[in-house]
Design an enzyme around this catalytic site. Structure first.
Site, PDB file in Angstrom:
ATOM      1  N   VAL A 144       0.869  -1.177   0.000  1.00  0.00           N
ATOM      2  CA  VAL A 144       0.000   0.000   0.000  1.00  0.00           C
ATOM      3  C   VAL A 144       0.909   1.231   0.000  1.00  0.00           C
ATOM      4  CG1 VAL A 144      -1.907  -1.137   1.172  1.00  0.00           C
ATOM      5  CG2 VAL A 144      -0.182   0.042   2.531  1.00  0.00           C
ATOM      6  N   PHE A 145       0.355   2.340  -0.439  1.00  0.00           N
ATOM      7  CA  PHE A 145       1.185   3.530  -0.536  1.00  0.00           C
ATOM      8  C   PHE A 145       0.360   4.773  -0.276  1.00  0.00           C
ATOM      9  CE2 PHE A 145      -0.663   3.182  -4.721  1.00  0.00           C
ATOM     10  CZ  PHE A 145      -0.809   4.490  -5.169  1.00  0.00           C
TER      11      PHE A 145
ATOM     12  N   GLY B 282      -8.477   1.385  -0.334  1.00  0.00           N
ATOM     13  CA  GLY B 282      -7.090   1.267   0.078  1.00  0.00           C
ATOM     14  C   GLY B 282      -6.181   1.496  -1.113  1.00  0.00           C
ATOM     15  N   LYS B 283      -5.131   2.283  -0.926  1.00  0.00           N
ATOM     16  CA  LYS B 283      -4.199   2.542  -2.028  1.00  0.00           C
ATOM     17  C   LYS B 283      -3.253   1.350  -2.154  1.00  0.00           C
ATOM     18  CE  LYS B 283      -2.665   6.790  -2.681  1.00  0.00           C
ATOM     19  NZ  LYS B 283      -3.371   7.271  -3.881  1.00  0.00           N
ATOM     20  N   ILE B 284      -3.786   0.254  -2.696  1.00  0.00           N
ATOM     21  CA  ILE B 284      -3.042  -0.987  -2.859  1.00  0.00           C
ATOM     22  C   ILE B 284      -2.288  -0.933  -4.180  1.00  0.00           C
ATOM     23  CG2 ILE B 284      -3.253  -3.489  -3.092  1.00  0.00           C
ATOM     24  CD1 ILE B 284      -5.851  -3.250  -1.400  1.00  0.00           C
TER      25      ILE B 284
END
Length: 313
Positions: free
Chosen positions: A35-36, A157-159
């Site tokens: 993630v980011f 979610g920034k996956i």
């Protein structure tokens, strides 16, 4: 995203960027198990200061998103903020920047899973100008690619691996001569742009799809909603039909990298009179002042990177 950086936070310390390397066998590289966050820094020339915008909110979201992939980090949100400030100080940037924290499955592995894998985090920053330089407004299309659904891979979610989805939409739009793409949910309602949240104005009301429309729960989106409230602009979060985009008075996109950009055409149909509208303009002017630390009321959103200069004498 351009180069020009010298350091990275990697395996617990700040190192030369050349030393921040992972194996080709790393789980995150093979399966997108990371993630980011994206965090903007804005340079204020008059103050000689670089401000990181809503830094802590981004670090809190990073740790929340780690739960989705069972990533465990030995850092709190406040510790991650301290690391970010130290890293950017070491770089000595005197320009706008983009800061990228990453949390990922670091084990060398061939095999799809999230359990029984080690986790790590890294961070780097680069000089960064306009992500989409369209001051007169952007031309967009509704993509044929549908937005990922929450029960497939959670888009809130920034996956890292999920960004193939908006990349397909963005490139489809570019190949058809547009600046960006608007993606629909699996049920055909409006979700968001390729990498930005979406707003429209109808009968003076500012409308945005809800968090249940498979959107990223954007920090800039939340900022816009707060600013609209402060400016006395009526807001509404609700399901949006595709055809509403065509008849809206205004449409605009917002996101960390993007900032705020007006949409002046959707699928070849002009929005309003084909220029950025008054609601967008009011919000955008305020937003651009806030991120550079020029609005005292919102200074708690801006983390200064460099120590204040001592008074003369």
């Amino acid at each position: 995203m351009s180069g020009g950086n010298r350091f990275a936070f990697f395996r617990g310390k700040i190192v030369p960027i050349e030393e921040a390397k992972v194996s080709i066998m790393t789980s995150a590289f093979n399966y997108g198990t990371g993630v980011f966050e994206g965090i903007r820094g804005y340079w204020n020339q008059e103050q000689g200061q670089l401000y990181l915008f809503r830094l802590r909110e981004h670090m809190v979201r990073l740790l929340q998103n780690c739960r989705l992939l069972l990533i465990e980090l030995p850092y709190s949100a406040d510790q991650l903020c301290q690391i970010a400030v130290e890293l950017v100080q070491r770089e000595g940037f005197k320009t706008d920047i983009y800061l990228r924290p990453l949390a990922y499955k670091s084990s060398p592995v061939v095999g799809v899973r999230l359990h029984d894998l080690e986790s790590d985090c890294a961070m780097f920053a680069v000089p960064f100008g306009e992500y989409l330089d369209r001051p007169a407004g952007a031309r967009v299309m509704v993509s044929s690619w549908r937005r990922l659904a929450d029960n497939a891979i959670p888009p809130r979610g920034k996956i890292t691996g999920t960004y193939v989805n908006p990349a397909l939409a963005k490139t489809e739009a570019a190949l058809h001569g547009f600046d960006d793409a608007i993606m629909l949910c699996q049920d055909g309602h409006v979700s968001e742009a390729s990498t930005a949240n979406l707003f429209l104005v109808r009968q003076g009301t500012l409308i945005t799809p809800p968090v249940t429309a498979d959107i990223l729960e954007g920090i800039t989106r939340g900022t816009v909603l707060r600013l609209a409230e402060d400016l006395g602009i009526r807001t509404m979060e609700r399901t949006v039909d595709r055809s509403e985009l065509y008849v809206a008075e205004e449409v605009f996109m917002c996101g960390t990298a993007l900032g705020m950009v007006a949409v002046v055409e959707v699928d070849g149909r002009p929005i309003g009179d084909g220029t950025p509208g008054p609601v967008f303009t009011r919000l955008n002017n305020l937003f651009r002042a806030i991120v550079r630390g020029k609005e005292p009321r919102y200074l708690d959103w801006c983390t200064p990177v460099y120590p204040a200069s001592p008074p003369a004498g």
